[in-house]
Design a protein around this motif. Structure first.
Motif, PDB file in Angstrom:
ATOM      1  N   MET A  74       0.844  -1.192   0.000  1.00 36.50           N
ATOM      2  CA  MET A  74       0.000   0.000   0.000  1.00 36.50           C
ATOM      3  C   MET A  74       0.889   1.256   0.000  1.00 36.50           C
ATOM      4  SD  MET A  74      -2.838   1.148   2.709  1.00 36.50           S
ATOM      5  CE  MET A  74      -2.980  -0.513   3.351  1.00 36.50           C
ATOM      6  N   ASN A  75       0.635   2.155  -0.916  1.00 35.40           N
ATOM      7  CA  ASN A  75       1.484   3.353  -0.946  1.00 35.40           C
ATOM      8  C   ASN A  75       0.854   4.493  -0.142  1.00 35.40           C
ATOM      9  OD1 ASN A  75      -0.485   4.571  -2.512  1.00 35.40           O
ATOM     10  ND2 ASN A  75       0.402   3.769  -4.408  1.00 35.40           N
ATOM     11  N   GLY A  76       1.679   5.522   0.066  1.00 35.05           N
ATOM     12  CA  GLY A  76       1.273   6.625   0.923  1.00 35.05           C
ATOM     13  C   GLY A  76       0.075   7.376   0.405  1.00 35.05           C
ATOM     14  N   SER A  77      -0.041   7.515  -0.913  1.00 34.73           N
ATOM     15  CA  SER A  77      -1.129   8.334  -1.450  1.00 34.73           C
ATOM     16  C   SER A  77      -2.486   7.675  -1.224  1.00 34.73           C
ATOM     17  CB  SER A  77      -0.913   8.595  -2.948  1.00 34.73           C
ATOM     18  OG  SER A  77      -0.956   7.364  -3.643  1.00 34.73           O
ATOM     19  N   GLU A  78      -2.469   6.364  -0.993  1.00 36.83           N
ATOM     20  CA  GLU A  78      -3.722   5.690  -0.670  1.00 36.83           C
ATOM     21  C   GLU A  78      -3.888   5.563   0.849  1.00 36.83           C
ATOM     22  OE1 GLU A  78      -5.603   1.305  -1.232  1.00 36.83           O
ATOM     23  OE2 GLU A  78      -4.220   1.980  -2.784  1.00 36.83           O
ATOM     24  N   PHE A  79      -2.791   5.164   1.535  1.00 34.86           N
ATOM     25  CA  PHE A  79      -2.854   4.870   2.957  1.00 34.86           C
ATOM     26  C   PHE A  79      -3.131   6.114   3.802  1.00 34.86           C
ATOM     27  CE2 PHE A  79      -0.663   4.548   7.074  1.00 34.86           C
ATOM     28  CZ  PHE A  79      -1.321   3.452   7.598  1.00 34.86           C
ATOM     29  N   VAL A  80      -2.408   7.194   3.523  1.00 41.11           N
ATOM     30  CA  VAL A  80      -2.528   8.377   4.386  1.00 41.11           C
ATOM     31  C   VAL A  80      -3.940   8.966   4.373  1.00 41.11           C
ATOM     32  CG1 VAL A  80      -1.651  10.690   4.865  1.00 41.11           C
ATOM     33  CG2 VAL A  80      -0.065   8.852   4.262  1.00 41.11           C
ATOM     34  N   PRO A  81      -4.558   9.199   3.203  1.00 44.11           N
ATOM     35  CA  PRO A  81      -5.905   9.783   3.250  1.00 44.11           C
ATOM     36  C   PRO A  81      -6.961   8.816   3.793  1.00 44.11           C
ATOM     37  CG  PRO A  81      -4.953   9.901   1.035  1.00 44.11           C
ATOM     38  CD  PRO A  81      -4.062   9.039   1.844  1.00 44.11           C
ATOM     39  N   LEU A  82      -6.832   7.529   3.494  1.00 46.28           N
ATOM     40  CA  LEU A  82      -7.922   6.605   3.805  1.00 46.28           C
ATOM     41  C   LEU A  82      -7.766   5.914   5.160  1.00 46.28           C
ATOM     42  CD1 LEU A  82      -8.540   4.882   0.360  1.00 46.28           C
ATOM     43  CD2 LEU A  82      -9.880   6.681   1.476  1.00 46.28           C
ATOM     44  N   SER A  83      -6.549   5.461   5.479  1.00 46.32           N
ATOM     45  CA  SER A  83      -6.405   4.557   6.619  1.00 46.32           C
ATOM     46  C   SER A  83      -5.649   5.142   7.810  1.00 46.32           C
ATOM     47  CB  SER A  83      -5.684   3.277   6.179  1.00 46.32           C
ATOM     48  OG  SER A  83      -6.466   2.623   5.212  1.00 46.32           O
ATOM     49  N   LEU A  84      -4.803   6.132   7.581  1.00 45.98           N
ATOM     50  CA  LEU A  84      -3.947   6.592   8.682  1.00 45.98           C
ATOM     51  C   LEU A  84      -4.765   7.136   9.847  1.00 45.98           C
ATOM     52  CD1 LEU A  84      -1.060   7.082   9.700  1.00 45.98           C
ATOM     53  CD2 LEU A  84      -1.214   9.393   8.749  1.00 45.98           C
ATOM     54  N   VAL A  85      -5.730   8.017   9.538  1.00 45.99           N
ATOM     55  CA  VAL A  85      -6.507   8.652  10.608  1.00 45.99           C
ATOM     56  C   VAL A  85      -7.358   7.645  11.382  1.00 45.99           C
ATOM     57  CG1 VAL A  85      -8.300  10.344  11.105  1.00 45.99           C
ATOM     58  CG2 VAL A  85      -6.461  10.923   9.530  1.00 45.99           C
ATOM     59  N   PRO A  86      -8.126   6.774  10.705  1.00 41.90           N
ATOM     60  CA  PRO A  86      -8.892   5.792  11.486  1.00 41.90           C
ATOM     61  C   PRO A  86      -7.996   4.873  12.315  1.00 41.90           C
ATOM     62  CG  PRO A  86      -9.341   5.573   9.123  1.00 41.90           C
ATOM     63  CD  PRO A  86      -8.459   6.746   9.282  1.00 41.90           C
TER      64      PRO A  86
END
Lengths: 266, 309
Positions: free
Chosen positions: B1-13
């Motif tokens: 999983m790259n940062g552009s997908e992980f950071v907006p979608l999964s990091l905060v939850p």
């Protein structure tokens, strides 16, 4: 005696004795429900002596100690320790609760329990230094538990648990030691070890008060007795106060003749 | 999983889940040892009607009215329990059972009857929260973590839970010794001058704050699970309170991360199309951890099974 106390000089003398007393209780009344557990009890402990609080089951022995220390809230009554309110002399008091009153499954080691006695020195965030550890270790030596410092407390026998509690009280380095049933359910070796430590404290000028249930050992272990059965029955030196008459009063005829004989034989 | 997908979608939850899990697990350690573990359960039941009423009065889901509503509900619960206990002449435990369930049922009823369709406040939300919806729209990748403009768009639940976590952690560290001593031996603690009554109250209040703050983001299921599962599992790993708390934090983090990942991708791996509730899966993972600790934890046999030396 009542007559002399009623005079002005008598009252003054009584007050002076109370101010000097390591533990003076006045009019202590405690109730858990409808019936009082302790009713209007006065007690004046003599300094540098060992005093046993005795009485039948449910006579309010433990409750009297707890109320004096503020662990349970009394309905009425006041306590002074060395002439001062308890809250101001807490550092001179060491209390050993009944062993069964805590959960020995608690995740901690023997040395940590002893270090709890040093909390008033350490405070919220004070660092536990080597000197503190050495002091705790020394207290364990005094009760013959030096080899158990890193044991989990749940792994100890009843007698060993009681000795750890005593070591914690020693770590507090108090002047007044209050113990609730220190000999309940302990082995003979522990009983000997504990009484040796307590007599050592007394000989060093400390005052020891213990709730006690084994009448046969009272003359051997203690200097003074305090008999209670909800109300105060009698108080004084073992030789003059630990008598058949007072015992029958305190135990309200619940002592069988055989028990009385056994006590007399000691 | 790259940062552009992980950071907006999964990091905060994921981070929110971690903060919730640890903020509940920390006081949970002491609650479990004090045999008060169900207080977390009770709190999350009792506060629901308060939160709903706060929402109905203000019309928005926001922190302060909800906290006030929750606090009001807690006070009403205490008074009601005392009233039932005295008037009904029954023991406190039974009175609590009646009030807690009644208030929770009342909260659910209020939710069902009122028009909350415009916001994320419904029964499912109350139970499972809405962890997956905490999307960071302004983020484009890891570099957004250093971009003040993007950071301003972080969902409010994350800083709220982070703050709650910091508060709970500070309380735990600062009052570590009194908490430990009074949990082990309350009578002794009083004789050395500790206000054990205030301390016990403070512990419950801290637990309540954690529960209410977590409620909005993750719902009540995860709160109940995190108060009990990580500390109970940790107790089976060690015989020292210090290590128990450390283990409980580790377990809480594992449950949060693994639960979130499994909820999002687990069904896909199994060939199913939908993902499942993250909060539900986090609670499930914490339960599995407890089960494993109960089976294999080094200190699961204690008391009578311990060697008597």
């Amino acid at each position: 005696m009542t007559l002399t106390l009623a005079t002005k000089d008598g009252l003054a003398a009584q007050d002076a004795a109370r101010d000097k007393s390591p533990l003076a209780i006045r009019g202590m009344t405690v109730s858990y429900g409808q019936k009082p557990a302790v009713f209007s009890v006065d007690m004046t402990v003599e300094p540098a002596k060992m005093t046993a609080i005795i009485g039948p089951n449910g006579a309010g022995k433990s409750t009297l100690l707890k109320a004096a220390l503020g662990i349970v809230k009394p309905l009425a009554g006041s306590t002074t320790v060395f002439g001062k309110p308890v809250a101001r002399v807490r550092d001179r008091i060491a209390y050993v609760p009944q062993r069964a009153s805590v959960d020995w499954d608690f995740p901690t080691r023997v040395i940590d329990v002893v270090l709890m006695g040093l909390y008033p020195q350490l405070g919220l965030l004070g660092r536990v230094r080597k000197s503190h550890r050495d002091a705790a270790q020394h207290c364990l030596e005094r009760v013959g538990m030096e080899g158990f410092a890193t044991r989990q407390i749940g792994q100890l026998s009843g007698g060993q648990q009681q000795r750890v509690f005593l070591a914690r009280a020693l770590a507090q380095d108090a002047d007044l030691y209050l113990l609730d049933e220190p000999f309940a359910g302990v082995d003979a070796a522990t009983e000997k070890a504990i009484i040796k430590v307590l007599k050592g404290l007394r000989d060093a000028g400390k005052t020891v008060v213990a709730v006690h249930h084994d009448l046969s050992t009272v003359p051997e272990y203690f200097d003074n007795v305090f008999l209670i059965n909800t109300r105060r029955v009698a108080e004084g030196p073992v030789a003059t106060t630990f008598t058949d008459m007072h015992l029958q009063d305190a135990y309200a005829g619940r002592l069988a003749g055989a028990q009385m004989d056994a006590i007399r034989a000691t | 999983m790259n940062g552009s997908e992980f950071v907006p979608l999964s990091l905060v939850p994921m981070l929110t889940g971690i903060f919730v899990a640890v903020a509940c697990a920390l006081p949970g350690n002491f609650l479990v040892l004090r045999r008060q573990a169900l207080i977390g359960d009770a709190i999350s039941h009792v506060v629901l009607p308060g939160i709903v009423v706060a929402f109905l009065l203000t019309g928005v889901v926001s922190t302060w009215p909800m906290l006030l509503g929750a606090a009001g509900a807690a006070i009403i619960a205490v008074v009601a329990i005392e009233a039932v206990r005295r008037l009904g002449r029954i023991e406190a435990g039974a009175a609590m059972g009646v009030i807690f369930t009644a208030m929770f049922a009342g909260g659910v009823l209020l939710l069902e009857q009122s028009d909350t369709s415009s916001v994320h406040l419904d029964v499912e939300h109350a139970l499972y929260g809405n962890l997956e919806s905490l999307i960071w729209l302004d983020a484009t990748g890891w570099s957004s973590l250093w971009d003040p403009v993007a950071l301003a768009g972080v969902p409010v639940e994350l800083p709220r839970m982070a703050l709650t976590f910091v508060g709970v952690a500070l309380f735990t560290v600062l009052f570590w010794r009194p908490l430990k001593i009074s949990t082990f031996d309350e009578g002794f603690a009083r004789t050395i001058g500790m206000r054990t009554d205030l301390l016990g109250l403070a512990l419950v209040i801290v637990a309540a704050i954690a529960a209410v703050a977590a409620f909005d983001a993750v719902g009540s299921i995860i709160v109940i699970a995190m108060f009990i599962c990580p500390p109970a599992a940790a107790r089976l790993m060690t015989n020292r309170l210090e290590w128990q708390v450390a283990w409980s934090v580790l377990f809480a983090v594992i449950a949060a991360v693994l639960g979130y990942v499994l909820a999002g991708y687990g069904p896909l791996w199994l060939g199913l199309v939908d993902s499942v509730s993250a909060a539900g899966m986090i609670a499930t993972v914490s339960g599995v951890i407890l089960g494993l600790a109960a089976l294999f934890g080094p200190h699961r046999l204690r008391g009578s099974a311990a060697p008597i030396g």
